[in-house]
Design a protein around this motif. Structure first.
Motif, short mmCIF file in Angstrom:
data_model
loop_
_atom_site.label_atom_id
_atom_site.label_comp_id
_atom_site.label_asym_id
_atom_site.label_seq_id
_atom_site.Cartn_x
_atom_site.Cartn_y
_atom_site.Cartn_z
N MET A 1 0.83 -1.08 -0.42
CA MET A 1 -0.09 0.16 -0.20
C MET A 1 0.81 1.21 -0.67
SD MET A 1 -3.03 1.73 2.75
CE MET A 1 -2.28 0.06 4.05
N ILE A 2 0.69 1.88 -0.90
CA ILE A 2 1.09 3.46 -1.06
C ILE A 2 0.58 4.56 -0.65
CG2 ILE A 2 2.72 4.70 -2.32
CD1 ILE A 2 3.84 2.28 -3.82
N ILE A 3 0.69 5.26 0.40
CA ILE A 3 -0.39 6.55 0.43
C ILE A 3 0.93 7.72 0.32
CG2 ILE A 3 -1.78 7.99 2.17
CD1 ILE A 3 -2.12 5.07 3.21
N ASP A 4 0.60 8.91 -0.10
CA ASP A 4 1.77 9.89 -0.52
C ASP A 4 3.14 9.70 -0.91
OD1 ASP A 4 2.25 12.85 -0.63
OD2 ASP A 4 2.39 13.32 1.38
N GLY A 5 2.84 8.96 -2.06
CA GLY A 5 4.04 7.73 -2.02
C GLY A 5 5.40 7.89 -1.02
N GLU A 6 4.87 7.28 -0.22
CA GLU A 6 5.15 6.39 0.98
C GLU A 6 4.48 4.47 0.97
OE1 GLU A 6 5.38 6.35 5.84
OE2 GLU A 6 3.99 8.01 4.82
N LYS A 7 5.27 3.83 1.19
CA LYS A 7 5.19 2.46 0.67
C LYS A 7 4.61 1.70 2.47
CE LYS A 7 6.17 -2.35 -0.42
NZ LYS A 7 6.92 -2.97 -1.62
N ILE A 8 3.72 1.69 2.94
CA ILE A 8 3.17 0.99 4.02
C ILE A 8 3.59 -0.13 4.25
CG2 ILE A 8 1.47 1.85 5.84
CD1 ILE A 8 1.94 4.70 4.68
N ALA B 1 -6.21 -1.84 5.28
CA ALA B 1 -6.26 -0.30 5.29
C ALA B 1 -6.18 -0.72 7.02
CB ALA B 1 -6.37 0.64 4.60
N LYS B 2 -6.18 0.45 7.64
CA LYS B 2 -6.32 0.46 9.17
C LYS B 2 -6.61 2.22 9.17
CE LYS B 2 -2.44 -1.67 12.08
NZ LYS B 2 -1.36 -0.94 12.70
N LYS B 3 -7.19 2.27 9.28
CA LYS B 3 -8.35 3.70 9.58
C LYS B 3 -8.04 4.65 9.84
CE LYS B 3 -11.98 6.04 12.64
NZ LYS B 3 -12.58 6.55 13.37
#
Length: 90
Positions: free
Chosen positions: A1-8, A31-33
């Motif tokens: 999962m990638i959010i704002d270019g950051e791999k979670i 995904a967490k909340k």
């Protein structure tokens, strides 16, 4: 999962299973909340600052990439859903 270019990393996953073969197609992070809230806030902040012309251009480029890779998308959808390829191409 990638959010704002950051791999979670470090999230639990679930298996995407081909219903026709019962084989695992992919493992997808859950995904967490806070992941969802962060992604939604970021998307809202970006969207409200995008001019209509730029949004149109982004959508056109996305459509071009989908058309260019239609066979790959079709195969992926087929493996996830169990549909035959002809049903994923229309």
């Amino acid at each position: 999962m990638i959010i704002d270019g950051e791999k979670i990393e470090g999230r639990k996953t679930f298996d995407v299973i081909n219903p026709y073969t019962n084989k695992i197609v992919e493992k997808v992070p859950i995904a967490k909340k806070e992941d969802i809230v962060r992604a939604m806030r970021l998307s809202y902040n970006v969207k409200k600052n995008l001019k209509q012309d730029l949004r149109i251009e982004i959508l056109k480029k996305a459509a071009e990439k989908i058309k260019k890779n239609i066979k790959k998308f079709s195969q992926l959808i087929s493996s996830e859903s169990g549909l035959c390829l002809k049903d994923t191409l229309y």
